[in-house]
Design an enzyme around this catalytic site. Structure first.
Site, PDB file in Angstrom:
ATOM      1  N   ARG A 138       5.258  38.039  13.065  1.00 54.37           N
ATOM      2  CA  ARG A 138       6.012  37.193  11.936  1.00 54.37           C
ATOM      3  C   ARG A 138       5.221  37.209  10.736  1.00 54.37           C
ATOM      4  O   ARG A 138       4.024  37.744  10.741  1.00 54.37           O
ATOM      5  CB  ARG A 138       6.556  35.742  12.490  1.00 54.37           C
ATOM      6  CG  ARG A 138       5.273  34.937  12.992  1.00 54.37           C
ATOM      7  CD  ARG A 138       5.396  33.631  13.692  1.00 54.37           C
ATOM      8  NE  ARG A 138       4.444  33.117  14.433  1.00 54.37           N
ATOM      9  CZ  ARG A 138       4.451  32.186  15.070  1.00 54.37           C
ATOM     10  NH1 ARG A 138       5.646  31.139  15.096  1.00 54.37           N
ATOM     11  NH2 ARG A 138       3.383  31.412  15.628  1.00 54.37           N
ATOM     12  N   GLU A 177       5.189  27.279   8.283  1.00 49.80           N
ATOM     13  CA  GLU A 177       3.458  27.218   8.306  1.00 49.80           C
ATOM     14  C   GLU A 177       3.128  28.284   7.050  1.00 49.80           C
ATOM     15  O   GLU A 177       2.479  29.136   7.476  1.00 49.80           O
ATOM     16  CB  GLU A 177       2.902  27.677   9.344  1.00 49.80           C
ATOM     17  CG  GLU A 177       3.040  26.512  10.468  1.00 49.80           C
ATOM     18  CD  GLU A 177       2.116  26.529  11.778  1.00 49.80           C
ATOM     19  OE1 GLU A 177       1.760  27.660  12.101  1.00 49.80           O
ATOM     20  OE2 GLU A 177       1.924  25.629  12.329  1.00 49.80           O
ATOM     21  N   GLU A 326       5.431  19.674  14.795  1.00 52.58           N
ATOM     22  CA  GLU A 326       5.138  20.394  16.131  1.00 52.58           C
ATOM     23  C   GLU A 326       3.884  19.858  16.587  1.00 52.58           C
ATOM     24  O   GLU A 326       3.239  19.469  15.842  1.00 52.58           O
ATOM     25  CB  GLU A 326       4.900  21.832  15.710  1.00 52.58           C
ATOM     26  CG  GLU A 326       6.042  22.778  15.296  1.00 52.58           C
ATOM     27  CD  GLU A 326       5.623  24.086  15.057  1.00 52.58           C
ATOM     28  OE1 GLU A 326       4.459  24.526  15.419  1.00 52.58           O
ATOM     29  OE2 GLU A 326       6.603  24.818  14.406  1.00 52.58           O
ATOM     30  N   TRP A 334      -3.231  30.087  22.092  1.00 52.85           N
ATOM     31  CA  TRP A 334      -3.949  30.921  21.303  1.00 52.85           C
ATOM     32  C   TRP A 334      -5.586  30.391  21.106  1.00 52.85           C
ATOM     33  O   TRP A 334      -6.149  31.005  20.274  1.00 52.85           O
ATOM     34  CB  TRP A 334      -3.294  30.771  19.654  1.00 52.85           C
ATOM     35  CG  TRP A 334      -3.036  29.316  19.533  1.00 52.85           C
ATOM     36  CD1 TRP A 334      -1.773  28.915  19.343  1.00 52.85           C
ATOM     37  CD2 TRP A 334      -3.630  28.108  18.919  1.00 52.85           C
ATOM     38  NE1 TRP A 334      -1.610  27.350  18.952  1.00 52.85           N
ATOM     39  CE2 TRP A 334      -2.786  27.278  18.749  1.00 52.85           C
ATOM     40  CE3 TRP A 334      -5.126  28.014  18.809  1.00 52.85           C
ATOM     41  CZ2 TRP A 334      -3.360  25.903  18.372  1.00 52.85           C
ATOM     42  CZ3 TRP A 334      -5.564  26.744  18.050  1.00 52.85           C
ATOM     43  CH2 TRP A 334      -4.608  25.629  18.259  1.00 52.85           C
ATOM     44  N   GLU A 374       4.571  34.436  23.145  1.00 52.85           N
ATOM     45  CA  GLU A 374       4.070  33.037  23.426  1.00 52.85           C
ATOM     46  C   GLU A 374       4.440  32.627  24.759  1.00 52.85           C
ATOM     47  O   GLU A 374       4.479  31.206  25.260  1.00 52.85           O
ATOM     48  CB  GLU A 374       4.464  32.108  22.341  1.00 52.85           C
ATOM     49  CG  GLU A 374       3.824  32.670  20.829  1.00 52.85           C
ATOM     50  CD  GLU A 374       3.939  31.472  19.952  1.00 52.85           C
ATOM     51  OE1 GLU A 374       5.567  31.655  19.706  1.00 52.85           O
ATOM     52  OE2 GLU A 374       3.665  30.656  19.218  1.00 52.85           O
ATOM     53  N   TYR A 376       2.829  32.161  27.332  1.00 46.93           N
ATOM     54  CA  TYR A 376       2.129  31.146  28.105  1.00 46.93           C
ATOM     55  C   TYR A 376       1.807  29.591  27.463  1.00 46.93           C
ATOM     56  O   TYR A 376       0.914  28.835  28.020  1.00 46.93           O
ATOM     57  CB  TYR A 376       0.482  31.730  28.167  1.00 46.93           C
ATOM     58  CG  TYR A 376       0.171  32.611  29.186  1.00 46.93           C
ATOM     59  CD1 TYR A 376      -0.423  32.179  30.463  1.00 46.93           C
ATOM     60  CD2 TYR A 376       0.334  33.922  29.081  1.00 46.93           C
ATOM     61  CE1 TYR A 376      -0.773  33.025  31.469  1.00 46.93           C
ATOM     62  CE2 TYR A 376       0.088  34.780  30.374  1.00 46.93           C
ATOM     63  CZ  TYR A 376      -0.711  34.244  31.400  1.00 46.93           C
ATOM     64  OH  TYR A 376      -0.837  35.170  32.372  1.00 46.93           O
ATOM     65  N   HIS A 377       2.401  29.521  26.614  1.00 48.93           N
ATOM     66  CA  HIS A 377       2.276  28.034  25.659  1.00 48.93           C
ATOM     67  C   HIS A 377       2.742  26.983  26.523  1.00 48.93           C
ATOM     68  O   HIS A 377       3.643  27.219  27.096  1.00 48.93           O
ATOM     69  CB  HIS A 377       2.994  28.422  24.357  1.00 48.93           C
ATOM     70  CG  HIS A 377       2.491  27.221  23.270  1.00 48.93           C
ATOM     71  ND1 HIS A 377       2.774  25.946  23.312  1.00 48.93           N
ATOM     72  CD2 HIS A 377       1.770  27.509  22.181  1.00 48.93           C
ATOM     73  CE1 HIS A 377       2.390  25.255  22.256  1.00 48.93           C
ATOM     74  NE2 HIS A 377       1.396  26.277  21.789  1.00 48.93           N
TER      75      HIS A 377
END
Ligand code: GAL
Length: 686
Positions: A138, A177, A326, A334, A374, A376-377
């Protein structure tokens, strides 16, 4: 006009009127959202619609009342250019509403679809090394590119037309962001144009940047390069300001069409990143209604001072309550080590956020996509769609928010102490640290932590903010001081305020050039003293005086007191000869006001004593009174009185004696003291 066209027009008007009246009728029926809300990021586009109801049922059972959706779903919303499909999002909002869940819609511009960047390659940004970024991650877009802005505006407009009057849509998040910028030739040309507008003539620019140095003289605007780390300090600062203005106009491009097509009740925000300093947030936040940020710990555990500073900084953007858009439900994916926060720590962190003025705490994310970067988040439900262990803690937070909501409704944070924060100064110090270990953010926190213990509430504001409401204003590291800020600070002291300046203050002008006086430049007369010389330190220097014995590390400023009213607070011990026995901190009363300069980097106990002294001479008191070390107090004030949130971040159970009996909002009953286990929380009202 032919008959068919006129008929079509009448029909269109009829539909528009009907849709608006339906929206108004719905609005009248829609209950208002709870005052303190638990939320989550939800990506309906990643799942079959048949699954949505199960997810929303689980959310509802966790006490979640808000989902943020859409911010990466451009390829689903516009699968072909101009071919918009928002029906699915409409259904997602509607099914949320059925479960008492409100929606915040993100515009999807942080992740453009592949057809777009393939057809218009100029919309892809070029990184600093000169490479064009590709599809597949992104933030690959070019924030300054006109074509990108045109396409971004169109999708935002479609969305606003569709959801701008939906009573279950609380507001809008623009993009996600803001961070990656472009170094392509067109952006560079825009920078040169921007400089032309700002500086008018090359003579002016050359003078203000002192380009006589190293033959840096600019003869034509097109000769101006982009430099980001090492370069003329005036140029470095100008580039950052250009980037800030460009993010602002990038945002405004979408904001204008959303405003034009939405109910004023719907807020517009963007989610920022706490300490992140890629642009001047005071500039970009100007056009928004609400500040919100993404609060991640990453590796390790919550540092309440560093994180609390980021909350207060964000609250300061709009001077009112904010949202945590968030935050991590346990762990991220990360960090070098993605450890989970301890059991109970996320709940403590949620209340710490509310204490600092957050009205919403929203977890990223509900469930991991089955593929994608993502996997594993941390989440609330697992790959199988059933709750993970953290879900129960979220549910507890949800229940507690519901319980405390009525007491906290309409309350906000008020402070007697402000810390001044300036992006210009942080950048300026970072570009020329002079001691590689000198981190301006760490310096800010070194003041913030002890001052917070003294006052139990701090505002963080920019140097040109109105200051008359504060008893104490502290400016650690205010390296770049504009003339307007200098005037503001002088007036503040003259009107009876106490201003404390920390190391490296008031050295530079608006162009990041040296002021032609010693520090603190235009404030030196008021201080009756100045910085004779600064020294970067390899070894700490001993200090002693009113705040007790200790050490100055990293940096030491040799001060002089040259007015009869200027008092020396602290002096240096034996060191490099230059500093020996010389003033390290001085203060002067100015009528009812006071100005203090602290030239030493104060260590733990000396800073604690200095903060205590600052509180005492300024008449600042802790909002609730004395509490054990490691217990944080957050007062929120409203028409009904004050609500105190207490969180125990120490490693042992603590008992807090209250100055008077208070209602225990979470446990019930009236209390004279509260017992807080590790990570324990109490919400008390008076
Ligand atoms: C944020 C981002 C989210 C998600 C999250 C993971 O920076 O906005 O989309 O990637 O990090 O921690």
């Amino acid at each position: 006009m032919d008959k068919a066209r006129s008929h079509r027009l009448t029909l269109a008007v009829w539909f528009a009127v009907a849709a608006l009246s339906l929206a108004t009728a719905l609005q009248a029926q829609t209950p208002p959202p709870p005052p303190i809300m638990l939320g989550t990021a939800w990506y309906p586009e990643q799942w079959p619609e048949s699954r949505w109801d199960a997810d929303l049922t689980l959310m509802q059972q966790a006490g979640i009342h808000m989902v943020r959706v859409g911010e990466f779903a451009w390829s689903r919303m516009e699968p072909r250019e101009g071919n918009y499909d928002l029906d699915w999002l409409d259904r997602a909002v509607a099914i949320g509403a059925k479960h008492g869940i409100y929606t915040v819609i993100g515009t999807p511009t942080a992740a453009p679809p592949a057809w777009l960047t393939q057809k218009y390659p100029e919309t892809l940004r070029i990184d600093e090394a000169g490479h064009r970024v590709e599809h597949g991650n992104r933030q690959q877009f070019n924030f300054a590119n006109p074509k990108y802005r045109e396409l971004a505006r169109k999708i935002a407009e479609q969305m606003a037309k569709r959801f701008g009057h939906n009573p279950y849509v609380l507001g809008w998040q623009i993009d996600n962001e803001y961070q990656d910028i472009s170094f392509d030739p067109d952006t560079k040309m825009q920078f040169q144009q921007w400089l032309k507008v700002r500086y008018g003539t090359l003579d002016n620019l050359n003078a203000r940047w002192t380009t006589a140095y190293w033959s840096e003289t600019i003869f034509d605007w097109s000769q101006i390069p982009i430099q980001t780390q090492y370069g003329n300090p005036g140029l470095l600062l100008a580039w950052k300001r250009f980037v800030s203005d460009t993010w602002r106009s990038y945002q405004k491009n979408q904001l204008d069409v959303i405003r034009a097509n939405s109910d004023p009740k719907q807020f517009i925000t963007t989610n920022t990143m706490g300490w992140y300093d890629g642009f001047d947030h005071y500039v970009v936040e100007k056009d928004l209604d609400l500040a919100s940020w993404d609060d991640y710990v990453g590796q390790g555990h919550l540092d309440p001072a560093r994180n609390g500073f980021a909350h207060d900084l964000t609250r300061g953007f709009k001077g009112k309550n904010f949202w945590v858009m968030e935050t991590q439900p346990g762990s991220v994916n990360w960090a070098p080590v993605n450890n989970s926060l301890d059991k109970g720590e996320v709940r403590a962190m949620a209340w710490h956020a509310v204490g600092h003025g957050a009205d919403v705490v929203s977890y990223w994310q509900w469930r991991s996509a089955l593929n994608g970067q993502e996997e594993y988040h941390g989440t609330l439900v697992g790959a199988d769609g059933t709750p993970v262990p953290f879900y129960a803690e979220a549910q507890q937070i949800g229940q507690e928010f519901a319980k405390a909501g009525p007491a906290l409704a309409g309350t906000s944070v008020k402070s007697e102490v402000a810390i001044l924060h300036s992006y210009d100064s942080r950048w300026a110090i970072d570009w020329q640290r002079h001691n590689t270990n000198y981190d301006p953010a760490v310096e800010l926190v070194s003041y913030y932590g002890p001052l917070r213990a003294v006052s139990q509430s701090i505002d963080i504001v920019e140097p040109v903010a109105p200051l008359s409401q504060y008893k104490l204003v502290v400016a650690p590291g205010l390296n770049v001081l504009s003339d307007a800020a200098a005037k503001n600070l002088i007036e503040y002291v003259r009107h009876g305020g106490h201003l404390v300046l920390g190391q490296r203050s008031a050295m530079k002008d608006e162009d990041n050039g040296l002021r032609p006086q010693r520090q603190p430049g235009p404030l030196a007369d008021l201080l009756g003293g100045r910085v004779e010389q600064y020294y970067a330190l390899v070894d700490p220097v001993a200090i002693e005086g009113k705040f007790g014995p200790g050490q100055s590390k990293l940096w030491a400023e040799l001060l002089s007191a040259n007015d009869k009213d200027t008092e020396v607070l602290e002096t240096y011990g034996k060191s490099n000869g230059w500093l020996d026995g010389k003033p390290a901190a001085i203060t002067r009363r100015v009528g009812k006001g006071r100005i203090t300069y602290i030239g030493a980097w104060l260590d733990g106990s000396v800073m604690t004593a200095a903060a205590k002294w600052m509180g005492e001479v300024s008449g600042v008191k802790p909002a609730l009174g004395k509490v054990p070390d490691g217990v944080e107090v957050y007062p929120r004030y409203g028409d009904q009185g004050v609500v105190y949130i207490l969180v125990n971040f120490s490693k042992v159970e603590q008992t807090v004696a209250l100055p008077s009996a208070m209602n225990d909002v979470l446990q019930g009953g009236s209390k004279q003291s509260v017992k807080l286990p590790v990570y324990g929380v109490a919400v008390l009202s008076k």
